[in-house]
Scaffold this motif. Structure first.
Motif, PDB file in Angstrom:
ATOM      1  N   LEU A  30       0.742  -1.336  -0.040  1.00  0.00           N
ATOM      2  CA  LEU A  30       0.085   0.070  -0.059  1.00  0.00           C
ATOM      3  C   LEU A  30       1.016   1.132   0.134  1.00  0.00           C
ATOM      4  O   LEU A  30       0.430   2.195  -0.528  1.00  0.00           O
ATOM      5  CB  LEU A  30      -1.020  -0.109   1.286  1.00  0.00           C
ATOM      6  CG  LEU A  30      -2.185  -1.181   1.256  1.00  0.00           C
ATOM      7  CD1 LEU A  30      -2.859  -1.035   2.691  1.00  0.00           C
ATOM      8  CD2 LEU A  30      -2.985  -0.820   0.074  1.00  0.00           C
ATOM      9  N   ILE A  31       1.973   1.195   0.377  1.00  0.00           N
ATOM     10  CA  ILE A  31       3.018   2.248   0.550  1.00  0.00           C
ATOM     11  C   ILE A  31       3.731   2.803  -0.772  1.00  0.00           C
ATOM     12  O   ILE A  31       3.941   3.818  -1.178  1.00  0.00           O
ATOM     13  CB  ILE A  31       4.008   2.321   1.549  1.00  0.00           C
ATOM     14  CG1 ILE A  31       3.261   2.089   3.013  1.00  0.00           C
ATOM     15  CG2 ILE A  31       5.150   3.125   1.846  1.00  0.00           C
ATOM     16  CD1 ILE A  31       3.932   1.864   4.099  1.00  0.00           C
ATOM     17  N   VAL A  32       3.785   1.716  -1.577  1.00  0.00           N
ATOM     18  CA  VAL A  32       4.547   1.596  -2.863  1.00  0.00           C
ATOM     19  C   VAL A  32       3.804   2.724  -3.784  1.00  0.00           C
ATOM     20  O   VAL A  32       4.953   3.593  -4.082  1.00  0.00           O
ATOM     21  CB  VAL A  32       4.695   0.301  -3.781  1.00  0.00           C
ATOM     22  CG1 VAL A  32       4.729   0.389  -5.058  1.00  0.00           C
ATOM     23  CG2 VAL A  32       5.494  -0.652  -2.945  1.00  0.00           C
ATOM     24  N   PRO A  33       2.518   2.829  -4.012  1.00  0.00           N
ATOM     25  CA  PRO A  33       2.167   3.950  -4.958  1.00  0.00           C
ATOM     26  C   PRO A  33       2.253   5.209  -4.276  1.00  0.00           C
ATOM     27  O   PRO A  33       2.489   6.219  -5.081  1.00  0.00           O
ATOM     28  CB  PRO A  33       0.566   3.399  -4.933  1.00  0.00           C
ATOM     29  CG  PRO A  33       0.595   2.018  -4.467  1.00  0.00           C
ATOM     30  CD  PRO A  33       1.435   1.768  -3.764  1.00  0.00           C
ATOM     31  N   LEU A  34       1.961   5.380  -3.086  1.00  0.00           N
ATOM     32  CA  LEU A  34       2.513   6.756  -2.575  1.00  0.00           C
ATOM     33  C   LEU A  34       3.829   7.183  -2.935  1.00  0.00           C
ATOM     34  O   LEU A  34       4.243   8.524  -3.147  1.00  0.00           O
ATOM     35  CB  LEU A  34       2.446   6.790  -0.986  1.00  0.00           C
ATOM     36  CG  LEU A  34       0.618   6.714  -0.534  1.00  0.00           C
ATOM     37  CD1 LEU A  34       0.839   6.723   0.862  1.00  0.00           C
ATOM     38  CD2 LEU A  34      -0.117   7.755  -1.219  1.00  0.00           C
ATOM     39  N   SER A 269      -0.159  14.849 -11.210  1.00  0.00           N
ATOM     40  CA  SER A 269       0.116  13.893 -12.347  1.00  0.00           C
ATOM     41  C   SER A 269       0.201  12.604 -11.497  1.00  0.00           C
ATOM     42  O   SER A 269      -0.019  11.308 -11.614  1.00  0.00           O
ATOM     43  CB  SER A 269       0.773  14.129 -13.343  1.00  0.00           C
ATOM     44  OG  SER A 269       2.122  14.419 -12.971  1.00  0.00           O
ATOM     45  N   GLY A 270       1.263  12.850 -10.462  1.00  0.00           N
ATOM     46  CA  GLY A 270       1.635  11.638  -9.711  1.00  0.00           C
ATOM     47  C   GLY A 270       0.555  10.722  -8.957  1.00  0.00           C
ATOM     48  O   GLY A 270       0.651   9.652  -8.679  1.00  0.00           O
ATOM     49  N   ASN A 271      -0.290  11.611  -8.362  1.00  0.00           N
ATOM     50  CA  ASN A 271      -1.586  11.093  -7.667  1.00  0.00           C
ATOM     51  C   ASN A 271      -2.394  10.426  -8.612  1.00  0.00           C
ATOM     52  O   ASN A 271      -2.891   9.348  -8.148  1.00  0.00           O
ATOM     53  CB  ASN A 271      -2.279  12.129  -7.208  1.00  0.00           C
ATOM     54  CG  ASN A 271      -1.235  12.818  -6.093  1.00  0.00           C
ATOM     55  OD1 ASN A 271      -0.503  12.415  -5.397  1.00  0.00           O
ATOM     56  ND2 ASN A 271      -1.614  14.183  -5.511  1.00  0.00           N
ATOM     57  N   ILE A 273      -1.398   8.404 -11.249  1.00  0.00           N
ATOM     58  CA  ILE A 273      -0.729   7.379 -11.463  1.00  0.00           C
ATOM     59  C   ILE A 273      -0.842   6.541 -10.018  1.00  0.00           C
ATOM     60  O   ILE A 273      -1.136   5.201 -10.016  1.00  0.00           O
ATOM     61  CB  ILE A 273       0.792   7.551 -11.209  1.00  0.00           C
ATOM     62  CG1 ILE A 273       1.015   8.333 -12.929  1.00  0.00           C
ATOM     63  CG2 ILE A 273       1.351   6.183 -11.773  1.00  0.00           C
ATOM     64  CD1 ILE A 273       0.445   7.766 -14.051  1.00  0.00           C
ATOM     65  N   ALA A 274      -0.964   7.109  -8.978  1.00  0.00           N
ATOM     66  CA  ALA A 274      -1.102   6.326  -7.514  1.00  0.00           C
ATOM     67  C   ALA A 274      -2.454   5.761  -7.482  1.00  0.00           C
ATOM     68  O   ALA A 274      -2.807   4.606  -6.958  1.00  0.00           O
ATOM     69  CB  ALA A 274      -0.864   7.205  -6.509  1.00  0.00           C
ATOM     70  N   LEU A 275      -3.559   6.581  -7.910  1.00  0.00           N
ATOM     71  CA  LEU A 275      -4.932   6.040  -7.961  1.00  0.00           C
ATOM     72  C   LEU A 275      -4.976   4.860  -8.770  1.00  0.00           C
ATOM     73  O   LEU A 275      -5.740   3.844  -8.544  1.00  0.00           O
ATOM     74  CB  LEU A 275      -5.718   6.964  -8.423  1.00  0.00           C
ATOM     75  CG  LEU A 275      -5.997   8.234  -7.406  1.00  0.00           C
ATOM     76  CD1 LEU A 275      -6.915   9.649  -7.967  1.00  0.00           C
ATOM     77  CD2 LEU A 275      -6.840   7.633  -6.240  1.00  0.00           C
ATOM     78  N   ILE A 276      -4.230   4.692  -9.989  1.00  0.00           N
ATOM     79  CA  ILE A 276      -4.496   3.625 -10.902  1.00  0.00           C
ATOM     80  C   ILE A 276      -3.760   2.598 -10.419  1.00  0.00           C
ATOM     81  O   ILE A 276      -4.247   1.419 -10.448  1.00  0.00           O
ATOM     82  CB  ILE A 276      -3.848   4.094 -12.333  1.00  0.00           C
ATOM     83  CG1 ILE A 276      -4.661   5.112 -13.018  1.00  0.00           C
ATOM     84  CG2 ILE A 276      -3.822   2.791 -13.196  1.00  0.00           C
ATOM     85  CD1 ILE A 276      -4.062   5.618 -14.409  1.00  0.00           C
ATOM     86  N   ASN A 277      -2.544   2.791  -9.700  1.00  0.00           N
ATOM     87  CA  ASN A 277      -2.044   1.653  -9.078  1.00  0.00           C
ATOM     88  C   ASN A 277      -2.887   0.961  -8.020  1.00  0.00           C
ATOM     89  O   ASN A 277      -2.796  -0.331  -7.761  1.00  0.00           O
ATOM     90  CB  ASN A 277      -0.685   2.068  -8.381  1.00  0.00           C
ATOM     91  CG  ASN A 277       0.342   2.279  -9.392  1.00  0.00           C
ATOM     92  OD1 ASN A 277       0.462   1.516 -10.446  1.00  0.00           O
ATOM     93  ND2 ASN A 277       1.294   3.013  -9.243  1.00  0.00           N
TER      94      ASN A 277
END
Length: 575
Positions: A30-34, A269-271, A273-277
């Motif tokens: 769960l920490i990885v996408p952040l 934009s990074g957020n 990507i995190a949502l998709i992850n």
């Protein structure tokens, strides 16, 4: 489940540590996408190479720690699952050994084999996957959703809708397929029984040229099983495409709304990507959860099938009598036997008595009830009506071990076990010396061929005695019974494969034993029983005659007919 839990409780430590280490692994996931989102939002956006490298090293460290956590969790889960299934299998074997023959006939050998193999394996896989995923998958699903809400509330509503749809798909398919798995296991019982019958009767099948018929029968049963498996598999196969359609639709919506928010500066934009992850993690875990539910459904069905066997109680009750009280060795008083409720009598109104040390011959046509009668003496079955007295006591009042210790039975169908001559003989008496084994072999006329084999007493015996002739198997079975040194010896047509000279020599040796047992000889040959103290003649389950050879020739038409028929065969053979 009541039979599974006692074994499962023995592995409390493993049952706690396995899901805990899986939770630890899930936290790293769960920490990885952040971390990835920060790499994009800070490192790449600002061109900060040092921050990118530092974050990348953090990702590697988390991957290593997650891998170690996963290995540890799987070790403890496997240990608990294998230990639980091993205990359950031991319980099954122990319980099956306690069941009387009537209950074993009712359940069926193929069913017991399936319960002990396929069903226990299903339970083992279910326990293993349950410990690994029952906390991890829900934790990832709800944890990812919470993390998504912490990033952006509006877009996270897409997550909630997607999860709801996925749950409907997963549990709907599970609800439809669960009853089909139960039918599937029952079909497997039938296929196992068909295959078992073919393997055991392969010689007869080939002798009568029935290979094609048996092949067609097996194909029919196997096709029914295959169709049921395909039906359940087709329904289960809908899970993945429906899940991926739902998740990919959610990803499209996230990218669509995410792009708008990025352009307006509300979201980085990074957020996105995190949502998709996080959505991808939810998909993976829900698919795992779906497979877990399917596996647990199979395990629950298998557990219920195992429980059915364990809930089956023996219909025989034993008393506490352990010592004889004089009187007759065996006495039947108006005894009848019916194997199945509503069926016809196999024995009807049988009465006779046997003194200690007497030799009793039992003869009659095929299906006359000879084996049924001796089965009652050994109390493999209980009489439906009448009373059987064993060594002065009602046979039902004897303690089980004491009763069995006084009787040795050589069954009509000889059964030898994989091992050696010695290991097979020691079934009669595990403490017997080599001298006692050799004496038993000599009395059973088996000493010569055993001595000729490589290893003698340690010669290898294949499963079922496949490397022995029919006569050799029968003689070893008699020797095993003699090693027990029983008070009552029952030979149920156990010399059918022996020539007359060997049969006579074996009977003479048994009659001259230092401790002469009360002997019951079931035979199709009048020559094998004509010197018996008493001969019982059976016809269609009734006692047609009882007396000596001479008496029966004078006043028993059935015996006279059998004797004349045997005489004709012997004359034909002599010619």
């Amino acid at each position: 489940m009541k039979y599974l839990l006692p074994f499962f409780k023995k592995y409390k430590k493993e049952s706690i540590l396995a899901p805990l280490f899986k939770m630890l692994e899930a936290m790293f996931d769960l920490i990885v996408p952040l971390v990835i989102a920060k790499i994009i939002n800070i490192g790449i956006a600002n061109g900060d190479r040092a921050y990118i490298i530092k974050s990348f090293l953090i990702l590697i460290a988390m991957a290593v720690m997650g891998l170690l956590s996963s290995f540890t969790a799987q070790y403890f889960a496997a240990k608990a699952a294998i230990g639980t299934s091993a205990g359950l299998r031991h319980k099954l074997v122990e319980h099956i050994q306690s069941l009387n023959f009537a209950k074993l006939d009712e359940i069926g050998a193929s069913t017991l084999i399936t319960r002990m193999t396929a069903d226990v394996n299903q339970v083992q896989n279910g326990v293993n996957m349950f410990l690994r995923l029952f906390l991890r998958s829900p934790f990832i699903v709800f944890g990812a959703m919470i993390m998504a809400f912490s990033i952006n509330f509006k877009i996270s509503l897409i997550f909630a809708a997607a999860i709801l749809v996925l749950f409907v798909i997963v549990f709907g398919i599970m609800f439809i397929t669960k009853p089909k798995y139960k039918i599937q296991q029952n079909r497997l019982d039938t296929v196992t029984e068909t295959a078992r019958g073919n393997l055991e009767g392969v010689r007869v099948i080939r002798a009568f040229g029935k290979e094609n018929d048996e092949t067609d029968e097996f194909k029919t049963q196997n096709s029914l099983l295959a169709r049921m498996q395909i039906t359940a598999g087709n329904i289960g196969a809908l899970m993945n495409p429906l899940s991926y359609v739902t998740v990919n639709t959610a990803i499209i919506l996230i990218l669509w709304f995410g792009a708008k928010y990025v352009n307006s500066g509300i979201l980085l934009s990074g957020n996105v990507i995190a949502l998709i992850n996080y959505l991808s993690q939810i998909l993976v875990e829900l698919v795992k959860l779906a497979n877990l539910i399917v596996l647990l459904s199979k395990a629950v069905v298998s557990c219920g099938r195992i429980g059915t066997v364990l809930d089956t109680e023996s219909t025989m009750d034993y008393g506490d009598v352990t010592t004889p009280d004089g009187g007759y060795a065996v006495r039947f008083e108006n005894v009848s036997l019916k194997y199945h409720e509503g069926g016809e009598n196999s024995l009807t109104n049988i009465s006779f008595d046997v003194k200690n040390g007497e030799t009793i011959g039992i003869i009659g046509g095929t299906g006359s009830g000879k084996t049924s009668l001796v089965n009652l003496i050994a109390r493999f079955y209980d009489a439906t009506d009448g009373k059987i007295t064993f060594m002065g006591h009602d046979i039902k009042t004897w303690e089980k071990g004491a009763l069995r210790s006084k009787i040795a039975v050589v069954m009509q169908k000889t059964q030898l076990f994989a091992g050696t001559v010695r290991s097979n003989l020691l079934y009669g008496n595990k403490n017997a010396s080599d001298a006692e084994l050799c004496t038993a072999l000599k009395s059973a006329q088996a000493e010569e061929f055993v001595r000729q084999k490589d290893g003698g007493l340690d010669a290898v015996i294949e499963q079922g005695g496949r490397n022995l002739s029919g006569g050799q198997k029968q003689r070893l079975s008699v020797a095993r019974a003699l090693v027990k040194n029983p008070d009552i010896l029952i030979l149920d047509d156990s010399s059918s494969a022996l020539d007359y000279a060997t049969d006579l020599a074996m009977r003479t040796a048994i009659a001259n034993l230092q401790k002469k047992p009360t002997l019951f000889i079931v035979s199709q040959r009048t020559v094998a029983i004509e010197h018996a103290d008493k001969i019982l003649v059976l016809e269609d389950g009734h006692l047609a005659g009882c007396g000596t050879h001479k008496e029966l020739l004078e006043n028993c038409g059935v015996y006279k007919e059998i004797y004349k028929s045997a005489e004709g065969k012997e004359d034909g053979e002599n010619e």
